[in-house]
Enzyme design. Structure first.
Site, PDB file in Angstrom:
ATOM      1  N   GLN A   1       0.774   5.681  11.851  1.00  0.00           N
ATOM      2  CA  GLN A   1       0.859   5.890  10.550  1.00  0.00           C
ATOM      3  C   GLN A   1       2.425   6.555  10.096  1.00  0.00           C
ATOM      4  OE1 GLN A   1      -1.774   5.208   9.503  1.00  0.00           O
ATOM      5  NE2 GLN A   1      -2.625   5.602  11.505  1.00  0.00           N
ATOM      6  N   GLY A   2       3.137   5.916   8.879  1.00  0.00           N
ATOM      7  CA  GLY A   2       4.224   6.408   8.645  1.00  0.00           C
ATOM      8  C   GLY A   2       5.270   5.488   8.794  1.00  0.00           C
ATOM      9  N   ASP A   3       4.815   4.509   9.630  1.00  0.00           N
ATOM     10  CA  ASP A   3       5.670   3.142  10.103  1.00  0.00           C
ATOM     11  C   ASP A   3       5.307   2.085   8.846  1.00  0.00           C
ATOM     12  OD1 ASP A   3       6.776   4.124  12.291  1.00  0.00           O
ATOM     13  OD2 ASP A   3       5.170   3.523  13.293  1.00  0.00           O
ATOM     14  N   SER A   4       4.383   2.182   8.249  1.00  0.00           N
ATOM     15  CA  SER A   4       4.038   1.117   7.340  1.00  0.00           C
ATOM     16  C   SER A   4       5.034   0.587   6.340  1.00  0.00           C
ATOM     17  CB  SER A   4       3.063   1.452   6.336  1.00  0.00           C
ATOM     18  OG  SER A   4       1.602   1.489   6.955  1.00  0.00           O
TER      19      SER A   4
ATOM     20  N   ASP B   1      -0.151  -7.368   1.973  1.00  0.00           N
ATOM     21  CA  ASP B   1       0.242  -6.272   1.690  1.00  0.00           C
ATOM     22  C   ASP B   1       2.096  -6.301   1.730  1.00  0.00           C
ATOM     23  OD1 ASP B   1       0.356  -3.314   1.533  1.00  0.00           O
ATOM     24  OD2 ASP B   1      -0.310  -3.149   3.897  1.00  0.00           O
TER      25      ASP B   1
ATOM     26  N   HIS C   1       0.874  -1.095   0.182  1.00  0.00           N
ATOM     27  CA  HIS C   1      -0.121  -0.155  -0.161  1.00  0.00           C
ATOM     28  C   HIS C   1       0.791   1.249   0.073  1.00  0.00           C
ATOM     29  CE1 HIS C   1       0.308   0.161   4.382  1.00  0.00           C
ATOM     30  NE2 HIS C   1       0.031   1.567   4.328  1.00  0.00           N
TER      31      HIS C   1
HETATM   32  N1  ARG Z   1      -1.299   2.275   7.255  1.00  0.00           N
HETATM   33  C1  ARG Z   1      -0.270   2.778   8.170  1.00  0.00           C
HETATM   34  C2  ARG Z   1       0.711   3.335   7.645  1.00  0.00           C
HETATM   35  O1  ARG Z   1       0.744   3.620   6.301  1.00  0.00           O
HETATM   36  C3  ARG Z   1       0.152   2.024   9.417  1.00  0.00           C
HETATM   37  C4  ARG Z   1      -0.882   1.772  10.353  1.00  0.00           C
HETATM   38  C5  ARG Z   1      -0.331   0.943  11.509  1.00  0.00           C
HETATM   39  N2  ARG Z   1      -1.231   1.153  12.473  1.00  0.00           N
HETATM   40  C6  ARG Z   1      -1.094   0.674  13.720  1.00  0.00           C
HETATM   41  N3  ARG Z   1      -1.976   0.853  14.577  1.00  0.00           N
HETATM   42  N4  ARG Z   1      -0.456  -0.425  13.878  1.00  0.00           N
HETATM   43  O2  ARG Z   1       1.850   3.935   7.915  1.00  0.00           O
END
Ligand code: ARG
Length: 277
Positions: A230-233, A136, A83
């Site tokens: 967010q940002g860790d993905s 993913d 993603h």
């Molecule tokens: N979708 C998020 C990203 O793009 C990662 C979110 C992870 N969230 C969590 N609660 N572990 O960075």
């Protein structure tokens, strides 16, 4: 704050003050010192397999253009979340992002340490379903090889590191509070592998996303407070010195009722040529 108010509050016993002032804070124990949520600072030099995914053109130069994490799985291969390469994130097709690069060995994104390596090719696993976020996972081919000591082994199916209760660590430069406070230096948080049932009940589908045990991995802190955000993905979840997951999604960050959902790499990763064993 006006002085009389401050004085009045100071007179209230601490416990009551906390209860009155922060009732909504209780389910979100993400603290100021978080990272990743609830984390601690680590040196990229000591965790050379963690890399930042960056495009300064799209995300601005301040934080080196960082927008996701990734992990080195072979000298010229970085694994990340599919993603991260979506048009929703990049604003266009990944192949047309001219300055897509990884940053290795740089803790402080604003600095110039480590190595910036251009991405030559991107590949998203055909198993990826952008609607459910199942599988993913994407691979980036680098324009130059990274040193062999940057490579992290990937867990295979049946690896005991997937057992419930296993201690794991997640790494990233993402949001540290769930409010857009992006970290400027690399952080890590300790979580544990949770039962699939925990994520299956937290994410039953319907109005929320649905947890799928065959391609996803549930991890977090049942008390809340330690999580990716967010940002860790795309960044790594590591246990026993092996890559077991990639940061994928979750509901909020660090909430006891919203565990982290990771890509189950053992089920999704293809055989990696040149990977360390
Ligand atoms: N979708 C998020 C990203 O793009 C990662 C979110 C992870 N969230 C969590 N609660 N572990 O960075």
């Amino acid at each position: 704050m006006r002085r009389p108010t401050a004085r009045a509050l100071a007179g209230v016993p601490a416990l009551i003050a906390a209860a009155v002032v922060t009732p909504l804070a209780a389910p979100f124990p993400a603290a100021a010192d978080s990272v990743v949520i609830g984390g601690y600072e680590v040196r990229a030099e000591e965790s050379p397999w963690v890399v930042a995914l960056a495009s300064p053109d799209r995300f601005g130069p301040t934080r080196g253009g960082q927008f996701c994490g990734g992990v080195v799985v072979a000298p010229t291969t970085v694994m990340t979340a599919a993603h991260c390469l979506s048009t929703a994130v990049l604003g266009k097709d990944a192949a047309s992002v001219r300055d897509l690069q990884i940053i290795a060995g740089r803790s402080e994104l604003a600095g110039d340490g480590g190595q910036e390596v251009p991405v030559r090719k991107t590949w998203i696993t055909p198993k990826y379903d952008p609607v459910t976020n199942s599988a993913d996972m994407a691979l980036l081919t680098l324009a130059e090889a990274l040193p062999a000591d940057h490579v992290l082994p990937v867990a295979s199916e049946g690896d005991p590191a997937y057992e419930v209760g296993t201690a794991a660590t997640v790494y990233g430069w993402g949001d540290t509070r769930g409010d857009g406070s992006y970290a400027s230096s690399l952080r890590a948080a300790r979580v544990s592998v949770l039962p699939d049932g925990t994520c299956a009940s937290a994410y039953p589908g319907g109005r929320t996303s649905r947890y799928q045990r065959s391609t996803m991995l549930c991890a977090g802190d049942p008390q809340g407070g330690h999580d990716a955000c967010q940002g860790d993905s795309g960044g790594p979840l590591i246990a026993g010195g092996r890559l077991i997951g990639l940061v994928s999604w979750g509901s909020g960050c660090g909430r006891p009722d919203g565990p982290g959902v990771y890509t189950r790499v053992s089920a999704v990763a293809p055989p990696l040529a040149g990977a360390a064993s």
